[in-house]
Design a protein around this motif. Structure first.
Motif, PDB file in Angstrom:
ATOM      1  N   ASP A 257       6.826 -13.317   5.515  1.00 17.50           N
ATOM      2  CA  ASP A 257       6.179 -14.312   6.365  1.00 17.50           C
ATOM      3  C   ASP A 257       4.676 -14.389   6.161  1.00 17.50           C
ATOM      4  O   ASP A 257       4.047 -13.511   5.563  1.00 17.50           O
ATOM      5  CB  ASP A 257       6.409 -13.966   7.829  1.00 17.50           C
ATOM      6  CG  ASP A 257       5.583 -12.750   8.258  1.00 17.50           C
ATOM      7  OD1 ASP A 257       5.602 -11.737   7.528  1.00 17.50           O
ATOM      8  OD2 ASP A 257       4.907 -12.820   9.297  1.00 17.50           O
TER       9      ASP A 257
ATOM     10  N   THR B 126       0.835  -1.214   0.000  1.00 17.65           N
ATOM     11  CA  THR B 126       0.000   0.000   0.000  1.00 17.65           C
ATOM     12  C   THR B 126       0.867   1.261   0.000  1.00 17.65           C
ATOM     13  O   THR B 126       0.420   2.329  -0.404  1.00 17.65           O
ATOM     14  CB  THR B 126      -0.903   0.064   1.248  1.00 17.65           C
ATOM     15  OG1 THR B 126      -0.081   0.190   2.412  1.00 17.65           O
ATOM     16  CG2 THR B 126      -1.775  -1.160   1.373  1.00 17.65           C
TER      17      THR B 126
ATOM     18  N   THR C 141       3.758   1.929   5.013  1.00 21.11           N
ATOM     19  CA  THR C 141       4.933   1.723   5.861  1.00 21.11           C
ATOM     20  C   THR C 141       6.077   2.641   5.436  1.00 21.11           C
ATOM     21  O   THR C 141       6.608   3.414   6.242  1.00 21.11           O
ATOM     22  CB  THR C 141       5.407   0.252   5.772  1.00 21.11           C
ATOM     23  OG1 THR C 141       4.312  -0.588   6.133  1.00 21.11           O
ATOM     24  CG2 THR C 141       6.594  -0.016   6.669  1.00 21.11           C
TER      25      THR C 141
ATOM     26  N   VAL D 248       2.792 -13.226  -1.083  1.00 17.87           N
ATOM     27  CA  VAL D 248       3.969 -14.092  -1.251  1.00 17.87           C
ATOM     28  C   VAL D 248       4.680 -14.312   0.085  1.00 17.87           C
ATOM     29  O   VAL D 248       4.556 -13.489   1.002  1.00 17.87           O
ATOM     30  CB  VAL D 248       4.966 -13.485  -2.274  1.00 17.87           C
ATOM     31  CG1 VAL D 248       4.370 -13.459  -3.669  1.00 17.87           C
ATOM     32  CG2 VAL D 248       5.413 -12.078  -1.859  1.00 17.87           C
TER      33      VAL D 248
HETATM   34  P1  5GP Z   1       2.580  -1.530   3.042  1.00 19.03           P
HETATM   35  O1  5GP Z   1       2.694  -0.648   4.244  1.00 19.03           O
HETATM   36  O2  5GP Z   1       3.324  -1.023   1.820  1.00 19.03           O
HETATM   37  O3  5GP Z   1       1.162  -1.875   2.725  1.00 19.03           O
HETATM   38  O4  5GP Z   1       3.126  -2.921   3.445  1.00 19.03           O
HETATM   39  C1  5GP Z   1       4.420  -3.211   3.552  1.00 19.03           C
HETATM   40  C2  5GP Z   1       4.594  -4.391   4.471  1.00 19.03           C
HETATM   41  O5  5GP Z   1       3.495  -5.303   4.381  1.00 19.03           O
HETATM   42  C3  5GP Z   1       5.802  -5.170   4.075  1.00 19.03           C
HETATM   43  O6  5GP Z   1       6.931  -4.699   4.747  1.00 19.03           O
HETATM   44  C4  5GP Z   1       5.439  -6.583   4.452  1.00 19.03           C
HETATM   45  O7  5GP Z   1       5.799  -6.804   5.796  1.00 19.03           O
HETATM   46  C5  5GP Z   1       3.946  -6.646   4.357  1.00 19.03           C
HETATM   47  N1  5GP Z   1       3.479  -7.257   3.077  1.00 19.03           N
HETATM   48  C6  5GP Z   1       2.914  -6.641   2.020  1.00 19.03           C
HETATM   49  N2  5GP Z   1       2.636  -7.515   1.037  1.00 19.03           N
HETATM   50  C7  5GP Z   1       3.068  -8.717   1.472  1.00 19.03           C
HETATM   51  C8  5GP Z   1       3.088 -10.033   0.883  1.00 19.03           C
HETATM   52  O8  5GP Z   1       2.664 -10.303  -0.257  1.00 19.03           O
HETATM   53  N3  5GP Z   1       3.615 -11.021   1.649  1.00 19.03           N
HETATM   54  C9  5GP Z   1       4.101 -10.806   2.901  1.00 19.03           C
HETATM   55  N4  5GP Z   1       4.578 -11.857   3.549  1.00 19.03           N
HETATM   56  N5  5GP Z   1       4.107  -9.583   3.485  1.00 19.03           N
HETATM   57  C10 5GP Z   1       3.600  -8.550   2.762  1.00 19.03           C
END
Ligand code: 5GP
Ligand code: MG
Length: 187
Positions: free
Chosen positions: A162, A107, A110, A156
């Protein structure tokens, strides 16, 4: 009657170990060339970027600085939209060049929040490197300077990624279907 074994939640291999290692080598060379002559500190987000950090760092100049921060936004296979742990992330980054490292851009919440936090702590310039970049609509706009691989909008695991704390140790990156998952939920 014997109970039927539950189907494995692990799907096809998206990125084999050798392809990951080759790409990490290319990224290390590009990053090293970019920061030549500028002292660099890498800020890695744990736990997901654990293996990526180690493999990258071993191919970079020995004087490269490292900080590991623990933040999380995911539970199971979905982002919770709230970033936990950022208030614990401290350090003196005044005037420093920072490379923010994460396993995957999804998204964007983070990396957007952590990059802003680093600037608040005084970082002169923050660039982002992610191993994986999901092709999906971002909640916030984040532009990594370096990306290992673009992937589709699928969940994934492996190479640090994880499912509730499990599967990080896989050397390859594989698709994962939570419906058949047998791994217990962890905090
Ligand atoms: P964002 O804040 O960009 O939505 O998410 C980033 C974090 O979500 C990543 O650091 C990771 O920990 C987790 N994440 C996002 N997509 C995946 C995925 O397909 N597999 C896993 N295992 N973690 C994900
Ligand atoms: Mg993460």
């Amino acid at each position: 009657m014997k109970p039927k074994p539950s189907p494995s939640p692990l799907g096809k291999t998206l990125l084999p170990a050798a392809a990951i290692q080759k790409r990490v080598g290319e990224l290390a060379r590009a990053i090293t060339a970019h920061y030549r002559g500028k002292p660099l500190v890498v800020v890695a987000l744990l736990n997901g970027s654990l293996f990526f950090l180690v493999d990258l760092l071993r191919r970079m100049p020995p004087e490269t600085g490292v900080e590991c921060w623990r933040v999380s936004s995911y539970e199971g296979t979905a982002s919770q939209g709230i970033l936990r742990g950022l208030d614990q992330c401290r350090g003196d980054f005044k005037g420093r060049h920072v490379l923010l490292l994460d396993d995957i851009l999804d998204t964007g919440l983070t990396l957007h929040a952590v990059a802003a936090h680093l600037r608040k702590l005084g970082a002169e310039k923050v660039e982002i490197c992610v191993l994986l970049n999901k092709r999906r609509k971002r909640t916030v706009n984040v532009k990594p300077k370096w990306t290992g691989f673009g992937i589709g909008d699928e969940f994934v695991v492996g190479y640090g990624l994880d499912y509730n704390g499990h599967y990080r140790g896989l050397k390859s990156i594989r698709l994962f279907k939570a419906s058949g998952a047998s791994a217990p939920a962890t905090a």
